[in-house]
Design a protein around this motif. Sequence first.
Motif, PDB file in Angstrom:
ATOM      1  N   VAL A   6       0.833  -1.199   0.000  1.00 25.21           N
ATOM      2  CA  VAL A   6       0.000   0.000   0.000  1.00 25.21           C
ATOM      3  C   VAL A   6       0.870   1.252   0.000  1.00 25.21           C
ATOM      4  O   VAL A   6       0.654   2.183  -0.767  1.00 25.21           O
ATOM      5  CB  VAL A   6      -0.935   0.003   1.225  1.00 25.21           C
ATOM      6  N   VAL A  10       0.808   4.224  -2.746  1.00 19.96           N
ATOM      7  CA  VAL A  10       0.583   5.622  -2.380  1.00 19.96           C
ATOM      8  C   VAL A  10       1.781   6.476  -2.786  1.00 19.96           C
ATOM      9  O   VAL A  10       1.635   7.552  -3.367  1.00 19.96           O
ATOM     10  CB  VAL A  10       0.315   5.756  -0.865  1.00 19.96           C
ATOM     11  N   VAL A  13       1.790   7.074  -6.500  1.00 17.92           N
ATOM     12  CA  VAL A  13       0.780   8.053  -6.909  1.00 17.92           C
ATOM     13  C   VAL A  13       1.260   9.465  -6.606  1.00 17.92           C
ATOM     14  O   VAL A  13       1.208  10.359  -7.445  1.00 17.92           O
ATOM     15  CB  VAL A  13      -0.556   7.771  -6.186  1.00 17.92           C
ATOM     16  N   LEU A  14       1.785   9.636  -5.380  1.00 19.19           N
ATOM     17  CA  LEU A  14       2.307  10.954  -4.990  1.00 19.19           C
ATOM     18  C   LEU A  14       3.436  11.372  -5.904  1.00 19.19           C
ATOM     19  O   LEU A  14       3.499  12.496  -6.390  1.00 19.19           O
ATOM     20  CB  LEU A  14       2.807  10.909  -3.543  1.00 19.19           C
TER      21      LEU A  14
ATOM     22  N   VAL B 256      -5.420   6.414   3.411  1.00 16.13           N
ATOM     23  CA  VAL B 256      -5.301   5.910   2.040  1.00 16.13           C
ATOM     24  C   VAL B 256      -6.384   6.501   1.154  1.00 16.13           C
ATOM     25  O   VAL B 256      -6.111   7.016   0.068  1.00 16.13           O
ATOM     26  CB  VAL B 256      -5.375   4.362   2.022  1.00 16.13           C
ATOM     27  N   ILE B 259      -5.957  10.276   0.559  1.00 19.18           N
ATOM     28  CA  ILE B 259      -4.834  10.543  -0.346  1.00 19.18           C
ATOM     29  C   ILE B 259      -5.237  10.201  -1.784  1.00 19.18           C
ATOM     30  O   ILE B 259      -4.982  10.974  -2.709  1.00 19.18           O
ATOM     31  CB  ILE B 259      -3.575   9.777   0.103  1.00 19.18           C
ATOM     32  N   ILE B 260      -5.901   9.071  -1.975  1.00 18.62           N
ATOM     33  CA  ILE B 260      -6.340   8.732  -3.335  1.00 18.62           C
ATOM     34  C   ILE B 260      -7.312   9.801  -3.841  1.00 18.62           C
ATOM     35  O   ILE B 260      -7.194  10.307  -4.953  1.00 18.62           O
ATOM     36  CB  ILE B 260      -7.037   7.352  -3.372  1.00 18.62           C
ATOM     37  N   VAL B 263      -5.184  13.208  -4.284  1.00 21.27           N
ATOM     38  CA  VAL B 263      -4.055  13.189  -5.221  1.00 21.27           C
ATOM     39  C   VAL B 263      -4.492  12.779  -6.625  1.00 21.27           C
ATOM     40  O   VAL B 263      -3.912  13.221  -7.610  1.00 21.27           O
ATOM     41  CB  VAL B 263      -2.943  12.259  -4.688  1.00 21.27           C
ATOM     42  N   LEU B 266      -4.777  15.554  -8.986  1.00 21.43           N
ATOM     43  CA  LEU B 266      -3.548  16.087  -9.575  1.00 21.43           C
ATOM     44  C   LEU B 266      -3.175  15.293 -10.822  1.00 21.43           C
ATOM     45  O   LEU B 266      -2.633  15.818 -11.779  1.00 21.43           O
ATOM     46  CB  LEU B 266      -2.397  16.024  -8.568  1.00 21.43           C
ATOM     47  N   LEU B 267      -3.472  13.992 -10.789  1.00 25.39           N
ATOM     48  CA  LEU B 267      -3.154  13.154 -11.952  1.00 25.39           C
ATOM     49  C   LEU B 267      -4.095  13.446 -13.104  1.00 25.39           C
ATOM     50  O   LEU B 267      -3.655  13.605 -14.240  1.00 25.39           O
ATOM     51  CB  LEU B 267      -3.238  11.675 -11.569  1.00 25.39           C
ATOM     52  N   ILE B 302      -7.255  -3.884   4.778  1.00 28.15           N
ATOM     53  CA  ILE B 302      -5.793  -3.927   4.740  1.00 28.15           C
ATOM     54  C   ILE B 302      -5.247  -4.482   6.051  1.00 28.15           C
ATOM     55  O   ILE B 302      -4.370  -5.345   6.067  1.00 28.15           O
ATOM     56  CB  ILE B 302      -5.217  -2.521   4.498  1.00 28.15           C
TER      57      ILE B 302
END
Lengths: 401, 314
Positions: A6, A10, A13-14, B256, B259-260, B263, B266-267, B302
Amino acid sequence: MKKRTVAAVVGAVLGAAVVATPAHAQDVKLGLMAAISGPIAALAPPMAAASRLAVTHVNEQGGILKGGKLEAVLGDSACNPQNATDVATKAVNIDRVIAVVGPACSGAVLASANSVTIPAGVLMITPSGTSPEITKLKDKDLVYRTLPSDDYQGRALARTLKARGISKVAVAYLNNDYGKGLAESFKAEFEANGGTLAGYSGHEEGKASYRSELATLARGGADTLVIFDYGDGTGLSILRQSLENNFFKTFVGADGMKSEGLVKAIGAANLGGFFVSAPVGEASASLDNFNKAFKAAGENIDAVFATTSYDAAFLAALAIEKAGGDKAKLAESLRAVASAPGEPILAGEWAKAKKLIAEGKDIDYKGAGGDHEFDAAGDVPGNYAFFKVSGTGYESIADMK
Amino acid sequence: MDLLGLANYAVFMAILIGIYALLALGLNIQWGFTGLFNAGIAGFFAIGAYASAILTSLPASGRLGGYELPLVVGWLASMVAAAAIAWPIGKICLRFRSDYLAIATIGIAEIIRLVIRTEGWLTGGVRGVTGIPRPFGDLDYMPSQVAYLAIVATLVLIAYLLVERQVKAPWGRMMRAIRDNELAAAAMGKQVEARRLQAFVFGSALMGLAGALFVHFNRSVTPEAIDPMIATFLIWIMLILGGSGNNRGAILGAAVIWIIWSVSELLTDRLPTEVAVQAKYARVFIIGLTLQLVLRFRPEGILPERQAGSPPHR
């Protein structure tokens, strides 16, 4: 093991996000914080297109500063504070914008201005946040808007009705910031001028029938119903059901009710007693410029907030040019380029404005959506007219004071 | 792109992750340990948000508030208010089996949202409450964010330690017993309904605190913040992905998913402008896809719940 996977994902991606496009020295980025997803998703694409049109005009007519390009960074504020603060933080810190256009919804404006753009010293111009609360922000002179606060229109409408000899009305408003904001300011001004409210109630949108609400309002004995709603939505149902049941004789709406779809749906013959107030642009030549360009870009010129979105982006660009790209001088420069006196600049006249700024002359932007003479709080006064239905559209019958 | 900007963004993300972690911990008490399907997180978030906002904000005409009480009072009040409203709701609704409880809580969250929107004298209605103080808000951008992060992180840590301690105690084992086999637990003499109510109230109090932290960060609150997508379902996804029944999992899931969520934009910004508007919906899709993949390949999350002694059987 799994944790590491994971973490790796992450991290990747960052990392990918960090590999941003390198900026040239004189290029300037402008954040567009549209409400692409969320409750006003339908309004967002034309608003973003209008702001982009302003950016295109800047880049086609000599660019910004010394040969730089103005680059628009589109973000999704989703009409809620969680996403708006997130997108503002990204625009300010990752894309390094020095000015933002948006966000679209008032709550999003309040949150992102308070927690991101004001502390970061970034100029914010919202094209559609109409809440009176925005006026009260302690904003270090950094928050502006290119459309009047709901307060202006509601008060102007109240005065106009009184002046036309109507002193007893019922009010039906849509229960959101738009409808309620208008209704409250209308109520305050109407009652202060000696008018009587025979009924005053909010309604939720999307119901099939509003007959019981309307019957309650009609029981107050007023002939006039003031509707603060959208003519393409619930407002149409309210108007239709009032007419069908003969609850009221005269109907008055605000700008949201000024819809041609409404005239088409009900028929001009049935709308002899229907009036609306709506903003009018004083510098109509500027509006023509905008309409021509916006149509050429394949967009609908009647889209709500399109003109104010264009003006917000264009004003931000003018302020950046005037300030020479210096973030600290943006607010002062915005006031300079937007306020009289000065050589008038119309929508789309970037080359002319750039030349005048280079010569050190004072300019005054007359936008497509209004003159944009900002007051001390960064608000603009509205220019409103009173309209009646005529043919398939509307005809102005009086200016509103 | 510079490091300072990146750091600022990271701090901002960490603050929101902290707030979401509190929500996820609250939900973990309710769902993870007790098996209560609360689909009205946004409602308790909103109650906490408004309770603290009304008590600590500057005076304003036309609505309740302007008491300018200290922050700590506001934050305690947010927990008390959320708990006080959760209590009667739980008293009535917890008799339902899980899926009925879910429907009831969705309805309750909607009632709370409508009350907040309509009762202007109490909440400022659709205009919301402004003039809410933010601790260390007068500092510069970066230090003020870091200071706020410190507060949020401390509160998350305290909440985590307290919940963790409670769950390791006999209370936690009893809750799991009730969750896994209600009849057996009742046969052992456990008061099933009272215990469930406890979990519901404790979890809701944490959600209320998260609401308060969110509004003080933004210095304002409007009903737009009570969007079920962003204040209920996103938290469910966080907990399921992180591992329900595991407090560290709840916090990790919050990190998680946020952040997904953040972020990925941004992608998608790197895509050509023609599809820029459509691309904004990609992240909603990505979150949905992530949830599907987790449920398919790792339904326990997880960090799965730690089972003492027996092999995992769920």
